[in-house]
Design a protein around this motif. Structure first.
Motif, mmCIF file in Angstrom:
data_model
loop_
_atom_site.group_PDB
_atom_site.id
_atom_site.type_symbol
_atom_site.label_atom_id
_atom_site.label_comp_id
_atom_site.label_asym_id
_atom_site.label_seq_id
_atom_site.Cartn_x
_atom_site.Cartn_y
_atom_site.Cartn_z
ATOM 1 N N ALA A 22 -20.742 3.455 -2.554
ATOM 2 C CA ALA A 22 -20.230 2.561 -3.604
ATOM 3 C C ALA A 22 -18.771 2.184 -3.369
ATOM 4 O O ALA A 22 -18.283 1.208 -3.936
ATOM 5 C CB ALA A 22 -20.399 3.215 -4.975
ATOM 6 N N ASN A 23 -18.087 2.937 -2.527
ATOM 7 C CA ASN A 23 -16.677 2.667 -2.236
ATOM 8 C C ASN A 23 -16.465 2.156 -0.810
ATOM 9 O O ASN A 23 -15.446 2.424 -0.194
ATOM 10 C CB ASN A 23 -15.836 3.925 -2.499
ATOM 11 C CG ASN A 23 -15.730 4.213 -3.976
ATOM 12 O OD1 ASN A 23 -15.166 3.431 -4.728
ATOM 13 N ND2 ASN A 23 -16.324 5.308 -4.410
ATOM 14 N N THR A 24 -17.440 1.384 -0.302
ATOM 15 C CA THR A 24 -17.311 0.781 1.024
ATOM 16 C C THR A 24 -16.880 -0.670 0.892
ATOM 17 O O THR A 24 -16.981 -1.266 -0.188
ATOM 18 C CB THR A 24 -18.656 0.816 1.788
ATOM 19 O OG1 THR A 24 -19.627 0.082 1.021
ATOM 20 C CG2 THR A 24 -19.135 2.230 2.034
ATOM 21 N N GLU A 25 -16.430 -1.244 2.000
ATOM 22 C CA GLU A 25 -16.069 -2.664 2.017
ATOM 23 C C GLU A 25 -17.272 -3.535 1.680
ATOM 24 O O GLU A 25 -17.139 -4.545 0.991
ATOM 25 C CB GLU A 25 -15.538 -3.056 3.404
ATOM 26 C CG GLU A 25 -14.102 -2.662 3.637
ATOM 27 C CD GLU A 25 -13.586 -3.175 4.980
ATOM 28 O OE1 GLU A 25 -13.947 -4.305 5.369
ATOM 29 O OE2 GLU A 25 -12.820 -2.438 5.617
ATOM 30 N N GLU A 26 -18.451 -3.155 2.167
ATOM 31 C CA GLU A 26 -19.656 -3.938 1.914
ATOM 32 C C GLU A 26 -19.940 -4.054 0.419
ATOM 33 O O GLU A 26 -20.240 -5.142 -0.078
ATOM 34 C CB GLU A 26 -20.884 -3.307 2.609
ATOM 35 C CG GLU A 26 -20.863 -3.380 4.119
ATOM 36 C CD GLU A 26 -20.141 -2.222 4.794
ATOM 37 O OE1 GLU A 26 -20.277 -2.101 6.016
ATOM 38 O OE2 GLU A 26 -19.435 -1.447 4.118
ATOM 39 N N VAL A 27 -19.821 -2.936 -0.294
ATOM 40 C CA VAL A 27 -20.096 -2.954 -1.733
ATOM 41 C C VAL A 27 -18.983 -3.684 -2.483
ATOM 42 O O VAL A 27 -19.248 -4.435 -3.427
ATOM 43 C CB VAL A 27 -20.321 -1.523 -2.278
ATOM 44 C CG1 VAL A 27 -20.392 -1.515 -3.800
ATOM 45 C CG2 VAL A 27 -21.593 -0.929 -1.685
ATOM 46 N N ASP A 28 -17.740 -3.513 -2.053
ATOM 47 C CA ASP A 28 -16.638 -4.257 -2.672
ATOM 48 C C ASP A 28 -16.866 -5.758 -2.551
ATOM 49 O O ASP A 28 -16.690 -6.504 -3.513
ATOM 50 C CB ASP A 28 -15.293 -3.890 -2.026
ATOM 51 C CG ASP A 28 -14.704 -2.608 -2.578
ATOM 52 O OD1 ASP A 28 -15.201 -2.126 -3.617
ATOM 53 O OD2 ASP A 28 -13.760 -2.092 -1.960
ATOM 54 N N PHE A 29 -17.247 -6.206 -1.362
ATOM 55 C CA PHE A 29 -17.487 -7.633 -1.146
ATOM 56 C C PHE A 29 -18.642 -8.112 -2.021
ATOM 57 O O PHE A 29 -18.587 -9.185 -2.623
ATOM 58 C CB PHE A 29 -17.776 -7.914 0.333
ATOM 59 C CG PHE A 29 -17.829 -9.376 0.650
ATOM 60 C CD1 PHE A 29 -16.657 -10.082 0.887
ATOM 61 C CD2 PHE A 29 -19.043 -10.054 0.704
ATOM 62 C CE1 PHE A 29 -16.704 -11.449 1.172
ATOM 63 C CE2 PHE A 29 -19.091 -11.414 0.983
ATOM 64 C CZ PHE A 29 -17.917 -12.106 1.224
#
Length: 144
Positions: A22-29
């Protein structure tokens, strides 16, 4: 002696992994793309039109009005295409795919590692993907 884990131990680790994902760049994007879609008036209007047409389609189908249903289905397809063509929607779908790929990669990694741990624990053959009991019970020189 190897440590034995309970289902609760595993669920706790899964929660930790979920928090990491949940705290990855993919999820942020993904979250940013979703927010942009929700804030976009044009997209919201198109989605509202789509939902309205879908309700009409259900009613026409229920009433057996085939001609009207075909007309509505054409309008639905046109609006879906308009929505899909929007760059913001394409970015959102790409981010969805990236998050799904990450989840699939984690699931595959867990599955493969569990299999390898079982093979190693039974003195099996990793290259052939066989547990120790398969290796011991196979005839010498056979290729299975």
């Amino acid at each position: 002696m190897t440590t034995k884990y309970t289902k609760d131990d595993i669920i706790e680790k899964a929660r930790e992994i979920a928090k990491m994902i949940a705290n990855t760049e993919e999820v942020d994007f993904f979250k940013r793309a979703e927010a942009q879609i929700n804030e976009n008036q044009s997209v919201r209007e198109k989605i509202a039109s789509l939902k309205s047409l879908q309700k009409q389609a259900v009613n026409f189908q229920h009433l057996g009005k085939e001609k009207a249903l075909k007309l509505i289905e054409g309008k639905i397809e046109a609006i879906e295409a308009e929505i899909d063509d929007l760059p913001i929607v394409q970015e959102f779908k790409q981010s969805q795919g990236d998050v799904n790929s990450l989840l699939q990669m984690v699931a595959n990694s867990i599955s493969n590692n569990v299999t390898n741990q079982i093979i190693e624990a039974t003195d099996g053959d990793l290259l052939r993907g066989e547990t120790g009991s398969q290796v011991r019970n196979s005839t010498p020189g056979s290729c299975s």
